[in-house]
Design an enzyme around this catalytic site. Structure first.
Site, mmCIF file in Angstrom:
data_model
loop_
_atom_site.group_PDB
_atom_site.id
_atom_site.type_symbol
_atom_site.label_atom_id
_atom_site.label_comp_id
_atom_site.label_asym_id
_atom_site.label_seq_id
_atom_site.Cartn_x
_atom_site.Cartn_y
_atom_site.Cartn_z
ATOM 1 N N ASP A 15 -0.791 -6.207 -6.897
ATOM 2 C CA ASP A 15 -1.725 -5.887 -5.815
ATOM 3 C C ASP A 15 -3.096 -6.467 -6.151
ATOM 4 O OD1 ASP A 15 -3.369 -4.767 -3.887
ATOM 5 O OD2 ASP A 15 -2.359 -2.834 -3.907
ATOM 6 N N HIS B 54 -0.030 -5.930 -1.837
ATOM 7 C CA HIS B 54 -0.781 -4.756 -1.375
ATOM 8 C C HIS B 54 -0.073 -3.979 -0.278
ATOM 9 C CE1 HIS B 54 -4.171 -2.186 -0.536
ATOM 10 N NE2 HIS B 54 -4.270 -2.638 0.696
ATOM 11 N N SER C 231 -3.861 2.483 1.081
ATOM 12 C CA SER C 231 -5.087 1.720 0.892
ATOM 13 C C SER C 231 -6.316 2.603 1.140
ATOM 14 C CB SER C 231 -5.074 0.485 1.796
ATOM 15 O OG SER C 231 -6.100 -0.401 1.456
#
Length: 379
Positions: free
Chosen positions: A281, A320, A194
């Protein structure tokens, strides 16, 4: 003298108003029991009830409109709020059982906790949100025999200070050099997830510029740059079509000196790159990870290095932060790392009359000890 008789009429007349009053009360009670004043009165009260509900809804809508309009101006006038929304340096701490903890201090307050490099286990970490997805990923890496090293950036966990892009990259470089100085041999990989993918590409670019690239870079759910990610983030959904969105929000990110330009960094990276991304995601959209891969695959600095993109179908619902759940992940990582080692160990031999001039691979008597350095930020 004649006696006067008491007047019963007067008494009766004095009692009649009381009786009338009691009768009225009884009649009103009976009417109330029948339906609050009868059908006519009940029908006349319905519009007033509906008007009260509509009035409350209008007031609520007015307040929501005021808040909606004020938020962009507040963010613009207080850029630190935007920085806080990006870094989200608060959350829950999770503890994994491992060997004796080591602690190293730095002048800027960085306090990483490291498991001894003789034990292939994950360590204490600071993570974001109610889940422990990072802990589960570390367990997967540990089960494959990799040592995992992670730490708290400045402003997270027990580390002092406040987060910034430059500061986080500096912390990552400090940790890399600290670990490299204590580990004389064996491959060293960098893993980012991320927002941490932006830190990881910053770090690897820095290492490549000074001539000491890592053995490989793994990016999980990466984005191209922070401005494109901010435009696609669910938080910006209600504002991205607002006139002046760039001026209110994206320019504020630049004012905080936050770029995380992985799309630019891949043009300066010279080591193998593995990208993992789930199609469903919603935080970092899939197309941003795919776009970064296309840029990396066409980068001149990465020519001659393996660049691989592994998508995960939306039907798997990894979203995610749940790629660690994939039963294929251990195989993907094992094959990737083995190929990297074999490629590094294969070297062309000098020409000789007694030996063949073809390249030969010399296998190690035992697999080298691997260390995965997990650089991440909150998502």
């Amino acid at each position: 003298m004649r006696k006067r008789k008491p007047s019963t009429t007067v008494d009766h007349e004095q009692e009649s108003p009381v009786e009338d009053s009691e009768a009225d009360v009884r009649q009103a009670g009976s009417e109330g029991a029948d339906g609050l004043g009868g059908p006519d009165q009940q029908h006349s009260m319905k519009p007033f009830g509906r008007m009260g509900v509509m009035s409350k809804m209008r007031r609520m809508a007015s307040w929501l409109l005021v808040v909606y309009v004020c938020i962009p101006f507040i963010v613009k006038l207080c850029p630190s709020i935007q920085a806080k929304l990006i870094f989200l340096n608060f959350g829950t701490q999770f503890l994994l059982r491992c060997g004796e903890m080591l602690r190293t201090n730095r002048e800027n307050g960085l306090t990483p906790r490291l498991a001894p490099p003789t034990q292939p286990s994950s360590i204490f970490m600071e993570t974001q949100g109610p889940g422990d997805h990072r802990v589960q990923l570390y367990k997967v890496l540990s089960s494959l025999g990799y040592h995992v090293v992670t730490f708290d950036y400045r402003g997270w966990g027990d580390s002092d200070g406040s987060p910034s892009e430059v500061g986080m990259t500096s912390d990552a470089l400090f940790m890399y050099d600290w670990l490299k100085a204590r580990r004389n041999k064996g491959p060293l990989y960098i893993w980012g997830h991320s927002l941490g993918t932006g830190v990881a590409t910053n770090l690897v670019r820095w290492l490549c510029d000074r001539g000491s690239p890592p053995d490989a870079l793994i990016l999980e759910s990466p984005f191209t740059n922070i401005q494109e990610e901010a435009r696609c983030h669910p938080f910006s959904m209600v504002y991205r079509h607002l006139p002046g969105f760039d001026w209110f929000f994206l320019d504020t990110i630049s004012a905080n000196n936050i770029r995380f330009a992985s799309d630019d960094n891949v043009n300066h990276i010279s080591c193998p790159v593995l990208i993992l991304h789930a199609e469903d995601d919603a935080v970092v959209p899939f197309h941003l990870g795919k776009k970064l891969y296309n840029m990396a695959a066409s980068s001149k600095s990465l020519s001659g290095h393996k660049v691989q993109f592994v998508p995960f179908s939306s039907s798997l619902a990894y979203k995610h932060k749940f790629i660690y759940r994939s039963p294929q992940l251990p195989r993907i990582l094992s094959e990737w790392f083995v190929k990297r080692r074999e490629h590094k160990e294969c070297r062309p031999q000098r020409r000789s009359t007694k030996t063949s001039s073809s390249p030969r691979c010399t296998a190690s008597p035992s697999p080298p000890s691997l260390v995965s350095v997990q650089f991440w930020a909150s998502d």
